[in-house]
Design an enzyme around this catalytic site. Structure first.
Site, mmCIF file in Angstrom:
data_model
loop_
_atom_site.group_PDB
_atom_site.id
_atom_site.type_symbol
_atom_site.label_atom_id
_atom_site.label_comp_id
_atom_site.label_asym_id
_atom_site.label_seq_id
_atom_site.Cartn_x
_atom_site.Cartn_y
_atom_site.Cartn_z
ATOM 1 N N LYS A 1 31.987 136.229 23.776
ATOM 2 C CA LYS A 1 32.637 135.034 23.220
ATOM 3 C C LYS A 1 33.493 135.385 22.010
ATOM 4 O O LYS A 1 34.651 134.954 21.889
ATOM 5 C CB LYS A 1 31.576 134.001 22.829
ATOM 6 C CG LYS A 1 30.961 133.320 24.061
ATOM 7 C CD LYS A 1 29.803 132.435 23.698
ATOM 8 C CE LYS A 1 29.265 131.727 24.928
ATOM 9 N NZ LYS A 1 28.030 131.020 24.664
ATOM 10 N N SER B 1 25.602 126.006 24.996
ATOM 11 C CA SER B 1 26.121 126.814 23.883
ATOM 12 C C SER B 1 27.313 126.156 23.184
ATOM 13 O O SER B 1 27.721 126.576 22.108
ATOM 14 C CB SER B 1 26.515 128.212 24.368
ATOM 15 O OG SER B 1 27.631 128.125 25.200
#
Lengths: 302, 817
Positions: B704, B661
């Site tokens: 996040k 990611s």
């Protein structure tokens, strides 16, 4: 007269004043059974148990004969001969081994019943050595067929002979294994011998906690109630065991009962007139239980 | 062209309250089936109904999805309509006692037979001694004894009389018998014998030898007579016993004889009783006289060989006496012994002994004729249990074997109990990982577990999804006897469920987590004295869950705020970008911003992943980094060799990095380092990238974003801070309300990015640049600067190569001179 004032009724402790039970031993199964019954009697009478092993004179003589051979009952390995030559050294070795086994059995029974005990070895003819070792106050205990010359079946003559010469009653046991607890049976005819054995039997029944069976013989039926009273007196402070007093319908029935008792103990005052005409011999031969035999009469010569 | 930031309404998908047509959950009907698991339910029904070998069921799915509960409920419903399976008993094997027999009886008759056999033994305990005490028996026995004795005595007596006629005595010796000449009623003295004339001595000796021969013959016959006597006694005992036992055994035969195997067993019992009942009673009496703790002397019995009346007992291992329908068993501790049964031992005189009454059935016995549910991880973690289960299923029999027996570890006597035919469905429940691992590594698995019921972790939120979820919630609330939830509370639980599913369009069906949340909300409602749980109570429960779990998050953010962990949230820097990662701690996850840096120099075209070099990077992360090299090679200076050396690092990361990611962030840092164009530190980046430069979806997008937001908020929102996320993650957004509020106020921005070009524009404020007709990027565009740098690297490398080559030639010449 109150029962307590009857001097002719001996108390249980008097009647059972047995100093010692002297048991004749060897290593046979019959002797082991006899030892067990004798130990039970010694415990019941709080007396000493004494064992006597006789190195029989007839056996020693046999071993000295030049052709002496023994046919062994215990079979060896297949093909091995059943018989072996016998010599004095071999015989003595066997006898001593037998004595050691008997001594061990004696110690075991004494420990079981917590008895004072002794063991001795004598030499001579078996009956004579036994009678010589016996003293007043002793009950001698022998197996049926006692001694090396004993017969197999008809033993009553030998038994009566020892009983007549013994200083006290003779206990005959050892046939059919150990004694089974059960009734103490006394044939009673009011004779002095029967009177003496009545107290003895009552005392045994109390200490063994066994039923007491009195078989009234002859003209004694009238004294049935009095009999019960005297037995109770003989029992002292101890509770009386179950008591059965009865009158057989005839001699045959009496004999049948005496021979068929299969548990317990037979107390036999053999000098009672009722036992004449070979009845006592029949009972000794056929009885299935140990017998306490009281007699002063020797059997007629064979 | 750089994308616009997302509008606040894109950041959270609210549950529409007008779609929930109830006030509280108490108005909703219970759901019979679990929601969102149609595929799995079909599989369970199929496996339960198909009657073929190997169609056992593996229920796989994430924990908390109600696998056990659902399977148990469905199977119980089905089992209730099925017949009760037969009872199973173990009986003594009179021929080979160490191999007890297993027999089946119609349900409920096992205990009846057990009770009847016990009654038989009790009767015999009274009746047999009475028969042996009877006058008839005693007379007959006495007659036999006397007959045997007379036979022996007569033989000796006859011999004795014959000897006496010759004046010879039969003398008993210590070991047997002997003959001796007589004199005056006693054995003749040796002197007297020797004094006899020689002829007389010889005559006596001959007579004695003949008698001895006859005696030997008699003695030889004694063992035979003894055997005849024993046989006669045995026959008498059997006859007397038969009179006592035949009637009760006939009664048992009338009652149970038609059941397969029982008639034969009763006949064996009869035969054994005939031979042994008398001695058994004597042993029992002896044992009673000796008292507890003592045993009759003699050798210890062999395995399964019983000395007492126990040998006639019936050991019921499975009884359906009180059952209705087929059994459904869940074995929570599937050890080998708990699965296939065991043979227990008892200590006697220091030795461990056993017999058939000590055989205990296992879960397979109890489930025989029905269903057995097991947790696959528990089965696999118990030594030998998995192999034993497979063996039982493959052979369709249950064989009781201890671990010690299987591995020949113990020498204690034991039994080999007869096999029990197995007809049961086994249902394994567990994580999908175990299903796939077993399928891969155990060749027998696929043939034994042919049906898989695959439980999903989420369901669609659209259509009737929310309504069904509400009913599921209502059912749970009622089953757990909680306060009803009002509409708003249900909506909040549903939104939280979508957050758990990491997808605004899905609902998590982790029923355990939902149920726990509902219980905790009920607790707060109770504390507030409310009769109905409200959305505020649900939120309070969510906050409390986070509060209980977020100590490490706080420490992590504190380290950033205190400057221990370096992270910029404003300004610009070349070759440095804010990446975002997720830390999963149990059930709690949070986002953690990290600084990612890149450096470049002349090299051989290799991008070094420092995380991988020190083995702190996982394979997927390494894959992401390798994709970057490929991206550079395919996008820039395709006609020249890639001649750079680049290093990428997650700064201050000490716990390892996995996942791809951060690959887009790493690419941005690399492009910045190559182009020497600084990146904005007020933005953070997440998203993976492919070698064509497309930004791809990642997991944990909500955590996040919230992670970077929390850091920025602490430092003071400047209005230009934000996060670049893959555009394909927009549908997963279920952000916290404070984030949404900041976005609505224009203080924080979330950019959906589809390509690296869009991202680099946002991060640099310069256009990425597209190739013109001549294949060149526009001047001053980021891509142009990158390409120029790569070309310069390639030229420099070529020059170095030529120099090396010249040097080589010179060297060669020198060498040639």
């Amino acid at each position: 007269m109150p029962a307590t004032e009857k001097p002719e009724s001996p108390g249980r402790r008097d009647a059972l004043r047995v100093r010692r039970v002297l048991v004749a031993l060897d290593s046979s199964a019959a002797c082991a059974a006899t030892l067990e019954v004798a130990a039970g009697l010694a415990a019941a009478t709080a007396s000493e148990l004494s064992g006597l092993f006789v190195e029989d004179q007839d056996l020693l003589r046999l071993a000295e004969l030049p052709f002496a051979r023994e046919v062994q009952l215990s079979r060896g390995p297949a093909g091995k001969s059943l018989s072996r030559a016998l010599d004095p050294a071999l015989l003595l070795q066997d006898l001593r081994a037998q004595a050691a086994v008997a001594r061990e059995a004696m110690a075991k029974q004494a420990a079981l019943h917590r008895l004072a005990w002794s063991f001795q070895v004598a030499k001579g003819r078996s009956e004579e050595a036994l009678l010589l070792a016996a003293a007043a106050g002793d009950v001698i205990a022998v197996a049926r067929g006692f001694g090396p010359l004993a017969r197999f079946g008809r033993i009553s003559r030998e038994v009566r002979l020892i009983a007549a010469r013994a200083p006290g009653p003779l206990l005959v046991a050892g046939d059919g294994g150990a004694e089974q607890p059960g009734t103490v049976l006394l044939p009673y005819d009011a004779s002095p011998a029967a009177e003496h054995m009545l107290a003895f039997a009552a005392g045994l029944a109390v200490t063994r906690r066994a039923p007491l069976e009195i078989m009234l013989l002859g003209e004694t039926a009238a004294s049935l109630e009095d009999m019960g009273e005297r037995i109770r007196a003989a029992g002292g402070k101890d509770p009386l065991p179950p008591l059965q007093i009865w009158i057989p319908r005839d001699s045959k029935a009496a004999l049948q009962r005496l021979c068929s008792l299969d548990r317990g103990l037979l107390v036999l005052p053999a000098d009672e007139p009722w036992f004449e005409n070979g009845k006592v011999e029949q009972i000794i031969e056929r009885a299935k239980v140990p017998i306490v035999l009281q007699t002063e009469k020797e059997p007629a010569p064979a | 062209m750089a994308p616009s930031p997302l509008a606040p309404e894109k950041l959270y998908t609210h549950c529409k309250l007008d779609g929930l047509d109830f006030e509280t959950t108490s108005e909703l009907e219970d759901l019979a089936e679990v929601i969102g698991q149609d595929r799995a339910l079909e599989a369970i029904h199929f496996a339960a109904e198909i009657e073929q070998e190997g169609y056992n069921l593996f229920v796989l799915g994430p924990s908390g999805t109600g696998k056990h509960t659902t399977v148990l409920r469905i199977l119980k419903q089905k089992a209730a309509e099925e017949p009760v399976p037969p009872d199973w008993v173990y009986l003594n094997n009179f021929i080979t006692p160490h191999q007890p027999k297993a027999l089946s009886l119609p349900s409920g008759l096992g205990r009846e037979l057990q009770s009847a056999m016990k009654q038989l033994v009790d009767e015999l305990r009274a009746a047999v001694p009475a028969a042996f005490e009877s006058e008839d028996y005693r007379n007959r026995r006495q007659a036999l004894e006397e007959s045997a004795r007379e036979r022996q005595e007569k033989a000796f007596q006859v011999l004795r009389e014959r000897a006496e006629e010759k004046n010879i005595a039969l003398v008993r010796t210590p070991m047997g018998f002997a003959f001796a000449p007589m004199e005056d009623g006693a054995v003749m003295e040796p002197k007297a014998f020797n004094a006899l004339p020689a002829e007389e001595r010889e005559r006596i000796q001959e007579e004695i030898e003949k008698l001895q021969a006859e005696l030997e013959e008699i003695v030889k016959q004694i063992p035979g007579w003894a055997k005849e006597h024993r046989d006669a006694l045995r026959e008498l005992n059997r006859e007397v016993t038969a009179q006592t036992i035949d009637q009760p055994i006939d009664k048992l035969n009338e009652r149970f004889g038609e059941i397969e195997g029982i008639g034969e067993h009763l006949e064996e019992v009869r035969e054994d009783l005939l031979d042994n009942v008398h001695s058994l009673l004597q042993l029992e009496i002896a044992a009673q006289q000796q008292g507890p703790g003592e045993t009759a002397a003699g050798p210890a019995p062999g395995p399964g060989h019983l000395n007492g009346f126990k040998r006639y007992a019936v050991n019921v291992v499975v009884s359906g006496e009180e059952s209705e329908g087929a059994p459904v068993i869940f074995e929570n501790n599937p050890t080998l012994a708990n699965l296939i049964g065991r043979v227990e031992h008892i200590s006697e005189m220091g030795a461990l002994i056993t017999d058939f009454t000590l055989i205990k059935g296992g879960a397979l016995h109890r489930a025989n004729g029905g269903y057995l549910i097991l947790d696959v991880l528990k089965v696999l973690s118990q030594p030998l249990a998995w192999d034993a289960l497979k063996r039982a299923l493959k052979a369709s029999t249950i064989r009781i074997e201890s671990a010690g027996q299987m591995m020949s570890l113990i020498s204690t006597v034991s039994l080999e109990p007869g096999d029990v035919p197995l007809q049961a469905k086994v249902i394994l429940c567990g994580d999908p990982l175990y299903y796939y691992l077993l399928g891969e590594y155990d060749p027998e698995f696929a043939t034994l577990f042919k049906v898989a019921a695959d439980f999903g972790g989420s369901m669609d939120r659209s259509g009737s999804g929310e309504a069904l979820f509400a009913r599921q919630l209502a059912t749970m609330v009622k089953q757990s006897k909680l306060r009803p939830l009002n509409r708003a509370a249900v909506a909040r639980v549903m939104e939280h469920s979508a957050r758990l599913a990491e997808d605004a369009e899905k609902l998590s069906i982790n029923l355990r987590a939902i149920c726990d949340l509902t219980r905790e909300a009920d607790f707060f409602a109770g504390k507030a004295g409310a009769e109905v749980t409200d959305a505020a109570h649900v939120q309070q429960a969510i906050d409390a869950q986070i509060r209980r779990a977020d100590r490490l998050r706080e420490r992590s953010y504190e380290a950033i705020q205190r400057g221990i962990v370096l992270l910029d949230t404003e300004g610009t820097t070349v070759g440095q970008v804010n990446g975002l990662s997720v830390l999963q701690l149990g059930h709690f996850a949070f986002g953690r911003p990290s600084r990612i840096t890149a450096s470049v120099r002349l090299g051989a075209g290799k991008v070094i992943d420092i995380e991988r070099e020190v083995e702190l990077g996982g394979p997927i992360h390494s894959k992401g980094v390798l994709i970057l090299s490929s991206y550079l090679a395919s996008h820039f200076a395709g006609d020249k060799p890639l001649s750079l050396a680049a290093s990428l690092v997650f700064e201050q990361s000490y716990g390892g990095v996995e996942g791809d990611s951060a690959s887009s962030a790493e690419l941005y840092a690399l492009l910045s380092a190559l182009s020497e164009v600084p990146l904005k530190q007020n933005l953070a980046v997440t998203g993976s990238v492919n070698q064509n430069g497309h930004v791809q979806a990642i997991g944990g997008v909500n955590e996040k974003i919230e992670g970077f937001f929390d850091i920025c908020r602490e430092r003071g929102l400047t209005g230009d801070q934000g996060v670049l996320i893959p555009a394909s993650n927009v549908m997963h957004l279920m952000l916290r309300q404070d984030v949404i509020d900041a976005v609505a106020a224009g203080k924080f921005h979330i950019y959906p990015v589809e390509t690296i070009a869009q991202g680099i524009e946002l991060l640099t404020g310069r256009p990425a640049g597209e190739r013109d007709a001549e294949g060149r990027f526009p001047t001053d565009s980021v891509n142009r600067l990158v390409e120029d740098r790569l070309v310069a690297f390639a030229e420099a490398r070529r020059r170095f190569g030529a120099h090396d080559e010249d040097g080589g030639k010179e060297g060669g010449r020198n060498a040639g001179n």
